[in-house]
Motif scaffolding. Structure first.
Motif, PDB file in Angstrom:
ATOM      1  N   ALA A   1       0.802  -1.224   0.000  1.00 15.12           N
ATOM      2  CA  ALA A   1       0.000   0.000   0.000  1.00 15.12           C
ATOM      3  C   ALA A   1       0.833   1.271   0.000  1.00 15.12           C
ATOM      4  O   ALA A   1       0.378   2.319  -0.475  1.00 15.12           O
ATOM      5  CB  ALA A   1      -0.923   0.009   1.225  1.00 15.12           C
ATOM      6  N   ASP A   2       2.042   1.211   0.522  1.00 13.27           N
ATOM      7  CA  ASP A   2       2.892   2.397   0.648  1.00 13.27           C
ATOM      8  C   ASP A   2       3.203   2.986  -0.724  1.00 13.27           C
ATOM      9  O   ASP A   2       3.819   2.336  -1.560  1.00 13.27           O
ATOM     10  CB  ASP A   2       4.194   2.012   1.349  1.00 13.27           C
ATOM     11  CG  ASP A   2       5.068   3.224   1.656  1.00 13.27           C
ATOM     12  OD1 ASP A   2       4.760   4.322   1.179  1.00 13.27           O
ATOM     13  OD2 ASP A   2       6.065   3.055   2.394  1.00 13.27           O
ATOM     14  N   PRO A   3       2.766   4.233  -1.007  1.00 13.96           N
ATOM     15  CA  PRO A   3       3.010   4.832  -2.329  1.00 13.96           C
ATOM     16  C   PRO A   3       4.492   4.957  -2.663  1.00 13.96           C
ATOM     17  O   PRO A   3       4.857   5.023  -3.828  1.00 13.96           O
ATOM     18  CB  PRO A   3       2.363   6.222  -2.213  1.00 13.96           C
ATOM     19  CG  PRO A   3       1.387   6.101  -1.094  1.00 13.96           C
ATOM     20  CD  PRO A   3       1.984   5.114  -0.134  1.00 13.96           C
TER      21      PRO A   3
ATOM     22  N   TRP B   1      -2.360   6.876   2.732  1.00 16.97           N
ATOM     23  CA  TRP B   1      -1.861   6.150   1.567  1.00 16.97           C
ATOM     24  C   TRP B   1      -2.971   5.933   0.540  1.00 16.97           C
ATOM     25  O   TRP B   1      -2.737   6.048  -0.660  1.00 16.97           O
ATOM     26  CB  TRP B   1      -1.278   4.805   2.004  1.00 16.97           C
ATOM     27  CG  TRP B   1       0.046   4.925   2.678  1.00 16.97           C
ATOM     28  CD1 TRP B   1       0.847   6.040   2.756  1.00 16.97           C
ATOM     29  CD2 TRP B   1       0.736   3.896   3.389  1.00 16.97           C
ATOM     30  NE1 TRP B   1       1.990   5.763   3.464  1.00 16.97           N
ATOM     31  CE2 TRP B   1       1.956   4.461   3.867  1.00 16.97           C
ATOM     32  CE3 TRP B   1       0.454   2.561   3.678  1.00 16.97           C
ATOM     33  CZ2 TRP B   1       2.875   3.725   4.597  1.00 16.97           C
ATOM     34  CZ3 TRP B   1       1.370   1.825   4.407  1.00 16.97           C
ATOM     35  CH2 TRP B   1       2.572   2.397   4.860  1.00 16.97           C
ATOM     36  N   LEU B   2      -4.172   5.625   1.012  1.00 17.94           N
ATOM     37  CA  LEU B   2      -5.299   5.449   0.092  1.00 17.94           C
ATOM     38  C   LEU B   2      -5.560   6.734  -0.689  1.00 17.94           C
ATOM     39  O   LEU B   2      -5.777   6.707  -1.909  1.00 17.94           O
ATOM     40  CB  LEU B   2      -6.553   5.043   0.872  1.00 17.94           C
ATOM     41  CG  LEU B   2      -7.853   4.951   0.050  1.00 17.94           C
ATOM     42  CD1 LEU B   2      -7.717   3.930  -1.080  1.00 17.94           C
ATOM     43  CD2 LEU B   2      -9.035   4.611   0.951  1.00 17.94           C
ATOM     44  N   CYS B   3      -5.515   7.866   0.007  1.00  9.22           N
ATOM     45  CA  CYS B   3      -5.725   9.157  -0.653  1.00  9.22           C
ATOM     46  C   CYS B   3      -4.684   9.384  -1.751  1.00  9.22           C
ATOM     47  O   CYS B   3      -5.018   9.781  -2.871  1.00  9.22           O
ATOM     48  CB  CYS B   3      -5.662  10.267   0.391  1.00  9.22           C
ATOM     49  SG  CYS B   3      -5.890  11.924  -0.279  1.00  9.22           S
ATOM     50  N   ILE B   4      -3.415   9.111  -1.433  1.00  9.12           N
ATOM     51  CA  ILE B   4      -2.336   9.308  -2.406  1.00  9.12           C
ATOM     52  C   ILE B   4      -2.513   8.362  -3.589  1.00  9.12           C
ATOM     53  O   ILE B   4      -2.349   8.752  -4.754  1.00  9.12           O
ATOM     54  CB  ILE B   4      -0.972   9.097  -1.731  1.00  9.12           C
ATOM     55  CG1 ILE B   4      -0.742  10.159  -0.645  1.00  9.12           C
ATOM     56  CG2 ILE B   4       0.152   9.147  -2.754  1.00  9.12           C
ATOM     57  CD1 ILE B   4       0.433   9.872   0.259  1.00  9.12           C
ATOM     58  N   ASN B   5      -2.867   7.110  -3.311  1.00  9.05           N
ATOM     59  CA  ASN B   5      -3.051   6.132  -4.382  1.00  9.05           C
ATOM     60  C   ASN B   5      -4.245   6.481  -5.262  1.00  9.05           C
ATOM     61  O   ASN B   5      -4.217   6.273  -6.478  1.00  9.05           O
ATOM     62  CB  ASN B   5      -3.208   4.729  -3.783  1.00  9.05           C
ATOM     63  CG  ASN B   5      -1.902   4.201  -3.204  1.00  9.05           C
ATOM     64  OD1 ASN B   5      -0.841   4.433  -3.761  1.00  9.05           O
ATOM     65  ND2 ASN B   5      -1.979   3.513  -2.075  1.00  9.05           N
TER      66      ASN B   5
ATOM     67  N   GLU C   1      -3.391  -2.077  -7.367  1.00 10.21           N
ATOM     68  CA  GLU C   1      -3.098  -3.002  -6.269  1.00 10.21           C
ATOM     69  C   GLU C   1      -2.841  -2.233  -4.981  1.00 10.21           C
ATOM     70  O   GLU C   1      -3.242  -2.671  -3.893  1.00 10.21           O
ATOM     71  CB  GLU C   1      -1.892  -3.869  -6.625  1.00 10.21           C
ATOM     72  CG  GLU C   1      -2.143  -4.863  -7.748  1.00 10.21           C
ATOM     73  CD  GLU C   1      -0.913  -5.687  -8.076  1.00 10.21           C
ATOM     74  OE1 GLU C   1       0.110  -5.532  -7.360  1.00 10.21           O
ATOM     75  OE2 GLU C   1      -0.956  -6.475  -9.029  1.00 10.21           O
ATOM     76  N   ALA C   2      -2.157  -1.096  -5.085  1.00 12.02           N
ATOM     77  CA  ALA C   2      -1.873  -0.280  -3.892  1.00 12.02           C
ATOM     78  C   ALA C   2      -3.166   0.263  -3.295  1.00 12.02           C
ATOM     79  O   ALA C   2      -3.319   0.310  -2.072  1.00 12.02           O
ATOM     80  CB  ALA C   2      -0.939   0.862  -4.256  1.00 12.02           C
TER      81      ALA C   2
END
Length: 544
Positions: free
Chosen positions: A19-21, A56-60, A29-30
């Protein structure tokens, strides 16, 4: 956090890596890994991990081109990270979230949100001391300005931060700032290409110089997203510089990298550039087919600027083929999108406009807040540094001043016996006594814990000692609101002054004198001796 099994811990580690961008390769997948990590963290009552996974979800989401989803989530997360400072895990994530918010909002045309995030970054105290924070702030503000139509101001902001920090070692912040210069110069090029050939050529040179400086950093930081973005930007530059073979090589590679990590927004931007390459290569029919497919594929959450460029190039291709009805359709849509963008830019500029007086007042409010201790309302060390810098400003003949170091005697016993709430109340009350007892030009600073510094501009050691003795007497006789009846507090004070003590040793000398007062029985004022001045630990001299 509740206990987790070895199997759960293994799952968390796997999802964290996915998950880490900063480490991911595939954005889809992230995104999924981020969602799964959020669920597990919430089940385990691990609030910090859940917050990290949400960021991380926001960035992805942003990297996948899901701009409005990213913006909505960012607006929920930002208040939860307001007090986090850079240098910690959550503090650094806060900077990344603000940068993502500024980028996503600017790309989506929500300029008020973008500018607000960029301003929060710019007002962070670490911007002035940390290159990475300065790069974050400049990049975010520049992208907002560029999307609002002011590419030249954006370039000025980016070039300014590179002038201040560009001589340092290569860093990820330097990489994306250089790519920001590339993208902004390309945006300015598109605005002037039919108006000023000379400026258009210069902007392409600026963009290419920045790109070629940034490309060697790609292997060092191994970020697939920026590899796709930077290589795609370089390919676009080469189209308009007439180097079509090199442009083709860069664009095809960039498209493959963007598709590999499912970076939708970057992929679509590169597809628009490939359409421009096909047209420049004399393949107008293939260009039109390629671009119309791109227009059909773009959803409403896609990047506005990509849609604009796709319709503009499709219009040129259809006109070259003599298909005037299709050319008119694309021109009409291109002009509608440009009007929409211009209206949004003007509306946002109007909402964000402030007068010089308003801006100066707001800056003064920010400075006042940044230079105040939140508990006591006294000045903090930042204010102390600024005051000393002003006093030391004249290198040949700095203004004389005295400095007192004040420490509450046996303050630890107050905290230990009565609690920190009472200790805090005593400090607030002490701060008010000192403020009431000094002159208008004197500065009272909470130096740390129960230590307080008083600066007496223009005063010598004898004058400062007289004033401090009066303060000491008031404090000794004061009846404290939250202390038990009959309990008194005293202070020990040490004084040093310039020019008798050099400015680099005045704080240390006052500190030594204060400890001499402690050793002498406390509740007294001591002036630093020649030995104190000589043996004091030197500190850096604040200068303006």
């Amino acid at each position: 956090m509740s206990s987790v099994s070895a199997q759960q811990r293994e799952i968390i580690e796997r999802l964290t890596a996915a998950a880490d961008p900063a480490t991911k390769r595939d954005a889809s997948e992230a995104e999924q890994a981020s969602r799964e990590l959020i669920a597990i963290a919430e089940d385990a009552h691990d609030d910090e991990l859940a917050l990290v996974a949400h960021v991380w979800l926001c960035i992805n989401l942003h990297q996948r081109g899901k701009l409005h989803q990213a913006i909505s989530l960012a607006q929920v997360l930002r208040p939860q990270l307001t007090d986090e400072r850079p240098g910690t895990r959550l503090g650094d994530l806060r900077l990344e979230l603000l940068r993502t918010t500024a980028l996503a909002a600017s790309e989506a045309g929500e300029f008020d949100i973008g500018i607000d995030a960029a301003e929060e970054l710019a007002n962070d105290p670490d911007v002035h001391t940390r290159a990475d924070a300065a790069f974050d702030a400049a990049f975010s503000l520049a992208i907002c300005l560029e999307r609002m139509g002011n590419s030249w101001q954006a370039l000025r902001v980016l070039n300014d931060v590179m002038a201040r920090h560009g001589d340092g070692p290569p860093s990820f912040g330097m990489l994306y700032t250089l790519n920001g210069i590339v993208a902004t110069a390309i945006g300015a090029f598109h605005r002037v290409r039919d108006l000023d050939d000379g400026e258009a050529v210069d902007l392409l040179i600026t963009a290419r110089d920045a790109a070629e400086r940034a490309v060697p950093m790609l292997d060092q930081f191994a970020n697939q997203l920026y590899r796709a973005a930077l290589t795609g930007n370089l390919g676009e530059i080469l189209i308009y510089q007439g180097e079509l073979d090199a442009a083709d090589h860069h664009l095809r590679g960039a498209l493959a990298w963007a598709e590999e990590i499912d970076a939708t927004a970057h992929r679509d931007r590169i597809r628009a550039s490939i359409g421009a390459w096909l047209l420049a290569s004399g393949q107008a029919d293939e260009a039109l087919e390629w671009l119309e497919q791109l227009v059909d594929d773009l959803d409403e959450d896609g990047t506005h600027s990509t849609r604009v460029r796709a319709h503009h190039t499709a219009h040129l291709a259809a006109r070259e083929l003599g298909w005037y009805d299709r050319a008119l359709d694309h021109l009409t849509e291109y002009e509608r999108l440009e009007r929409q963008r211009t209206t949004s830019q003007l509306r946002s500029a109007s909402e964000l406009f402030v007068t010089r007086t308003e801006a100066e007042a707001e800056a003064e409010r920010h400075r006042y807040s940044a230079e105040r201790d939140p508990l006591t309302g006294l000045a903090n060390r930042r204010r102390l540094n600024r005051v000393l810098a002003e006093l030391n400003a004249a290198a040949d003949e700095p203004a004389p001043y005295a400095l007192a170091m004040v420490d509450v005697d046996h303050f630890k016993s107050v905290n230990d016996e009565l609690g920190h709430a009472v200790g805090d109340s005593v400090l607030v009350e002490l701060a008010q006594i000192l403020l009431d007892g000094v002159g208008d030009d004197d500065v009272v600073v909470r130096y740390g814990g129960e230590e307080i510094v008083i600066v007496f501009p223009g005063a010598g050691a004898d004058t400062a000692a007289f004033r401090c003795e009066r303060l000491r007497s008031v404090i000794e006789q004061h009846v404290w609101a939250d202390l038990p009846a009959g309990r008194r507090l005293t202070v020990s004070m040490g004084i040093a002054s310039t020019p008798h003590t050099g400015p680099e040793r005045v704080v240390g000398a006052a500190d030594r004198a204060m400890y001499a007062a402690k050793r002498g029985g406390r509740n007294q004022v001591r002036v630093a001796t020649d030995d104190d001045a000589r043996d004091a630990t030197p500190t850096s001299i604040p200068r303006r």
